[in-house]
Design a protein around this motif. Structure first.
Motif, short mmCIF file in Angstrom:
data_model
loop_
_atom_site.label_atom_id
_atom_site.label_comp_id
_atom_site.label_asym_id
_atom_site.label_seq_id
_atom_site.Cartn_x
_atom_site.Cartn_y
_atom_site.Cartn_z
N ALA A 1 0.85 -1.20 0.00
CA ALA A 1 0.00 0.00 0.00
C ALA A 1 0.88 1.24 0.00
O ALA A 1 1.22 1.77 1.04
CB ALA A 1 -0.91 0.00 1.22
N SER A 2 1.28 1.67 -1.19
CA SER A 2 2.12 2.87 -1.30
C SER A 2 1.76 3.62 -2.57
O SER A 2 1.23 3.03 -3.52
CB SER A 2 3.60 2.49 -1.32
N ARG A 3 2.05 4.91 -2.58
CA ARG A 3 1.79 5.69 -3.79
C ARG A 3 2.68 5.21 -4.94
O ARG A 3 2.27 5.27 -6.10
CB ARG A 3 2.00 7.18 -3.51
N ASN A 4 3.89 4.73 -4.65
CA ASN A 4 4.77 4.23 -5.71
C ASN A 4 4.18 3.00 -6.38
O ASN A 4 4.20 2.87 -7.60
CB ASN A 4 6.16 3.92 -5.17
N ALA A 5 3.63 2.07 -5.58
CA ALA A 5 3.01 0.87 -6.14
C ALA A 5 1.80 1.25 -6.97
O ALA A 5 1.58 0.70 -8.05
CB ALA A 5 2.64 -0.10 -5.03
N ALA A 6 0.99 2.19 -6.45
CA ALA A 6 -0.20 2.63 -7.20
C ALA A 6 0.21 3.30 -8.50
O ALA A 6 -0.40 3.05 -9.55
CB ALA A 6 -1.04 3.57 -6.34
N ALA A 7 1.23 4.14 -8.46
CA ALA A 7 1.69 4.83 -9.68
C ALA A 7 2.15 3.82 -10.72
O ALA A 7 1.87 3.97 -11.92
CB ALA A 7 2.80 5.81 -9.34
N GLU B 1 -8.63 3.55 -6.91
CA GLU B 1 -7.78 2.74 -6.04
C GLU B 1 -8.59 2.45 -4.79
O GLU B 1 -9.34 3.30 -4.33
CB GLU B 1 -6.53 3.50 -5.60
N SER B 2 -8.41 1.27 -4.23
CA SER B 2 -9.03 0.92 -2.97
C SER B 2 -7.91 0.56 -2.00
O SER B 2 -7.08 -0.29 -2.30
CB SER B 2 -9.96 -0.28 -3.16
N HIS B 3 -7.88 1.26 -0.87
CA HIS B 3 -6.87 1.01 0.16
C HIS B 3 -7.60 0.60 1.44
O HIS B 3 -7.91 1.43 2.29
CB HIS B 3 -6.02 2.26 0.40
N PRO B 4 -7.92 -0.70 1.56
CA PRO B 4 -8.66 -1.14 2.75
C PRO B 4 -7.78 -1.10 4.00
O PRO B 4 -6.55 -1.09 3.91
CB PRO B 4 -9.07 -2.57 2.41
N SER B 5 -8.43 -1.08 5.13
CA SER B 5 -7.68 -1.06 6.39
C SER B 5 -6.98 -2.39 6.64
O SER B 5 -6.06 -2.46 7.43
CB SER B 5 -8.62 -0.71 7.55
N TRP B 6 -7.41 -3.43 5.96
CA TRP B 6 -6.72 -4.71 6.01
C TRP B 6 -6.82 -5.32 4.61
O TRP B 6 -7.71 -5.00 3.85
CB TRP B 6 -7.32 -5.65 7.06
N GLY B 7 -5.90 -6.17 4.27
CA GLY B 7 -5.90 -6.77 2.94
C GLY B 7 -5.14 -5.91 1.95
O GLY B 7 -4.62 -4.85 2.28
N ALA B 8 -5.07 -6.39 0.74
CA ALA B 8 -4.27 -5.76 -0.31
C ALA B 8 -4.98 -4.56 -0.94
O ALA B 8 -6.18 -4.58 -1.16
CB ALA B 8 -3.94 -6.78 -1.39
N SER B 9 -4.20 -3.53 -1.23
CA SER B 9 -4.71 -2.40 -2.01
C SER B 9 -4.85 -2.84 -3.46
O SER B 9 -4.10 -3.71 -3.92
CB SER B 9 -3.76 -1.22 -1.91
#
Length: 166
Positions: free
Chosen positions: A114-120, A139-147
């Motif tokens: 869960a990082s902006r670099n991975a999302a980019a 993008e979905s960034h859950p509190s648990w589990g994979a973004s």
């Protein structure tokens, strides 16, 4: 860091997101997105939003999941919204924007972290999908589990109501 290139396909019903909105210019995309995330993380709006529950999955032990929508595409850029999933009838707090995401088929990439670099990196890989609609992506960034990154593509979404027996 490697984005999972084995994309899955899913269809989602309509949903509503409230949060911070920011214009993003294609020529300054990295800077505009970083500035929007900084405003979201340092501001108080995230605490004022009427999320369904502390988490999208209605598990009160977790913090709210964060959605980053990209919508209203035009030649020079798009509108970015960073916020939470909310009920359709929740009141809009002062300073918040809202967007009703229509039902849509998505190609989904799971992020390795869960990082902006991975999302980019995921956005760069998914930008050239030939079936991309340029309607709403997120993008979905859950509190648990994979973004995950969801890119809207063509296809039919069948929404059926459940029959209730007496």
């Amino acid at each position: 860091m490697r984005v999972n290139t084995a994309l899955k396909t899913t269809a989602l019903p309509p949903f509503r997101v409230m949060g911070l909105t920011a214009p993003v210019r294609f020529r300054h995309e990295a800077e505009d997105v970083a500035a929007a995330w900084q405003r979201w993380l340092s501001g108080s709006l995230k605490d004022a939003l009427p999320a369904f529950a502390p988490s999208v999955y209605a598990l009160p032990a977790f913090a709210p999941s964060v959605y980053a929508l990209r919508h209203s595409y035009h030649d020079a850029g798009y509108t970015l919204m960073i916020g939470h999933l909310v009920s359709n009838d929740a009141p809009l707090p002062a300073g918040a924007g809202e967007w009703m995401v229509p039902p849509q088929v998505y190609r989904v990439a799971t992020l390795p972290e869960a990082s902006r670099n991975a999302a980019a990196e995921a956005w760069q890989r998914l930008a050239a999908l030939p079936e991309r609609r340029f309607a709403v992506d997120f993008e979905s960034h859950p509190s648990w589990g994979a973004s995950k990154v969801y890119v809207g593509v063509g296809g039919e979404v069948a929404i059926a109501e459940e029959a209730l027996d007496d």
